[in-house]
Motif scaffolding. Sequence first.
Motif, PDB file in Angstrom:
ATOM      1  N   VAL A  47       0.056   4.557   2.120  1.00  0.00           N
ATOM      2  CA  VAL A  47      -0.863   5.132   3.093  1.00  0.00           C
ATOM      3  C   VAL A  47      -0.381   6.542   3.394  1.00  0.00           C
ATOM      4  O   VAL A  47       0.819   6.758   3.589  1.00  0.00           O
ATOM      5  CB  VAL A  47      -0.873   4.294   4.391  1.00  0.00           C
ATOM      6  N   HIS A  79      -3.302   5.138  -1.502  1.00  0.00           N
ATOM      7  CA  HIS A  79      -4.499   4.299  -1.556  1.00  0.00           C
ATOM      8  C   HIS A  79      -5.458   4.641  -0.427  1.00  0.00           C
ATOM      9  O   HIS A  79      -6.646   4.757  -0.624  1.00  0.00           O
ATOM     10  CB  HIS A  79      -4.110   2.822  -1.452  1.00  0.00           C
ATOM     11  N   ARG A  80      -4.897   4.773   0.767  1.00  0.00           N
ATOM     12  CA  ARG A  80      -5.734   5.098   1.917  1.00  0.00           C
ATOM     13  C   ARG A  80      -5.116   6.247   2.686  1.00  0.00           C
ATOM     14  O   ARG A  80      -3.916   6.505   2.575  1.00  0.00           O
ATOM     15  CB  ARG A  80      -5.853   3.888   2.847  1.00  0.00           C
ATOM     16  N   GLU A 118       0.804  -1.219   0.000  1.00  0.00           N
ATOM     17  CA  GLU A 118       0.000   0.000   0.000  1.00  0.00           C
ATOM     18  C   GLU A 118       0.842   1.276   0.000  1.00  0.00           C
ATOM     19  O   GLU A 118       2.002   1.257   0.396  1.00  0.00           O
ATOM     20  CB  GLU A 118      -0.810   0.074   1.309  1.00  0.00           C
ATOM     21  N   TYR A 143      -5.176   8.705   6.481  1.00  0.00           N
ATOM     22  CA  TYR A 143      -5.608   8.981   7.848  1.00  0.00           C
ATOM     23  C   TYR A 143      -5.482  10.478   8.061  1.00  0.00           C
ATOM     24  O   TYR A 143      -4.493  11.074   7.633  1.00  0.00           O
ATOM     25  CB  TYR A 143      -4.705   8.273   8.864  1.00  0.00           C
ATOM     26  N   GLN A 194     -10.588   8.419   8.681  1.00  0.00           N
ATOM     27  CA  GLN A 194      -9.751   7.533   7.889  1.00  0.00           C
ATOM     28  C   GLN A 194     -10.576   6.893   6.798  1.00  0.00           C
ATOM     29  O   GLN A 194     -11.790   6.793   6.913  1.00  0.00           O
ATOM     30  CB  GLN A 194      -9.114   6.462   8.765  1.00  0.00           C
ATOM     31  N   GLY A 195      -9.899   6.484   5.737  1.00  0.00           N
ATOM     32  CA  GLY A 195     -10.628   5.825   4.661  1.00  0.00           C
ATOM     33  C   GLY A 195      -9.842   5.835   3.372  1.00  0.00           C
ATOM     34  O   GLY A 195      -8.713   6.342   3.337  1.00  0.00           O
ATOM     35  N   PRO A 196     -10.422   5.280   2.314  1.00  0.00           N
ATOM     36  CA  PRO A 196      -9.744   5.307   1.015  1.00  0.00           C
ATOM     37  C   PRO A 196      -9.487   6.757   0.597  1.00  0.00           C
ATOM     38  O   PRO A 196     -10.346   7.630   0.826  1.00  0.00           O
ATOM     39  CB  PRO A 196     -10.752   4.634   0.074  1.00  0.00           C
ATOM     40  N   SER A 197      -8.347   7.001   0.003  1.00  0.00           N
ATOM     41  CA  SER A 197      -7.958   8.390  -0.307  1.00  0.00           C
ATOM     42  C   SER A 197      -8.969   9.089  -1.201  1.00  0.00           C
ATOM     43  O   SER A 197      -9.230  10.286  -1.038  1.00  0.00           O
ATOM     44  CB  SER A 197      -6.581   8.394  -0.962  1.00  0.00           C
TER      45      SER A 197
END
Lengths: 293, 242
Positions: free
Chosen positions: B36, B207-208, B34, B210, B220-223
């Motif tokens: 992040v 991808h994600r 990932e 915070y 938080q979550g998928p970008s």
Amino acid sequence: MGTFAQQLINGISLGSVYALIAVGYSLVYSILLFSNFAHGGFIVIGGYTCYYALRSMGNNIWVGGFLALLATGIAAALTERIAYRPIRERTDIKLYLLIASLGMSIVIENLFVVTIGGRFRALPPVIPTNPVRLFGITTTSAFDLLSMVVAVIFLTGLQLFIKKSKWGLAIRAAACDLRTAGLMGVNVNMLISIVFFVAGVLAAVGGIFLSVRYTLYPQLGAITIKAFVAAVVGGLGSLPGAVVGSLILGLAEMLTAGFISSQLRDLVVFSLLVITLLVKPTGLFGKEPLEKV
Amino acid sequence: MTTLEPILSIRELVVSYGAIKALHGISMDVYEGEIVCVIGANGAGKSTLLNSVMGAVPIEMGEILFEGKPLAKRSHKVVASGISLVPEGRKIFGPLTVSENLMVGAFLRKDKEQVQEDLEWVYTLFPRLKERKDQPGATLSGGEQQMLSIARSLMSRPRVLLLDEPSLGLAPILIKEIFDELKLINKRGVTIVLVEQNARQALMLSHRGYVMQTGRVIIQGPSMELLSDPRVKMAYLGKLKT
């Protein structure tokens, strides 16, 4: 002419012994950025270990020298482990380290006073001090030549270690940024132990030569104040600076003693310090404060 | 992502500086492969988070797991286990040459041949570093220093690369260049955790994401979702125009 050449050689010889001491001191400074006043204690440990090794193991300078270097290296690393590391791990304030080092210098000196007494001792005559005629123009002593040669050998060895070895690279990195060197995978505590070990070994070599030159006593370490001055003149934290500063100091001392008055030599030394601090406080090769990005 | 076990898992992490709490029980999972991103304002605790993963800041409570096992607490052991950090402000070794800087990054490695391979790889990623390999790091421009800092941290062959504000103080065109390289690094299998104030670009790359605020994860979550989340838009993207 003869006298001048003689004092020149004396000066370089004395300077090279200062260099051994100043380089180790400067090496420690370059990593931890504090003035390790216990460095003088390392010299005394080196001198006494050599003295007792020679006395008990049949006056073999190779054995005595080797043991002195090893013991002093270990003692220096141990000093760091016992007295400095606990402070380092709690605070970034360098003043505490400085004070701890003053304390350690008193502790080491007095350990010798208490255990073996304060009297002056002469190293058994294992290092030749006979006069040597040089190029037909001047007379010097084998001891002076030997201390130069030995200093050159050890300083070259140090240079090779710093420039060519993996730990040498890590030390150079740590000298610009200890914390970041740690983030790159360098074991910082191990690195500091190595640095103290190396500084101790060099101090022991200096200590042996100083014990021959001035005899051995627990306060012999006080002479490191000259090496401190040399390191400041050359630029704190710079190893070439420490060497050049030491040579300047040695020459200034001997030329003053030879042509003006022996009483004035310390005055000249400290005048050099004051002039350096007034004119170029970073010393000849000192790092200018790095730009912050 | 997947239902696999995270490669890096931060659980209820609490960190204090003296009486001041910097992290109030942060939890975060990073999966292999990932990118992040962690965004948030100054003082949100983003750097503290990375530094505590590196063992450079003592942890008060909580734990950090790497591949399911507790992570070592000393920096050099963290690097040895496969995590490295590109520190904030680049922190290159100024007097050392570019190639020496890179070799410090490879300090722990014994596999000399693969170190050479990786050296070639980072030189392909950042050709300008190769041109300047014998120059002292201090003579490099800001962008080049950032490239060097990233390349240096790659030299330990990390499985997870942490980056602390790599865009700091760089021109937009350089930021784009560096983020493109991060994508390539990620394609090669390096998991990336990117801490940024430059929220939009960080979210576009990752991808994600915070979002941190005063030591806590607030969103938080998928970008992609964060990019259109009104709360994120208002607080972190609002003033930017595209």
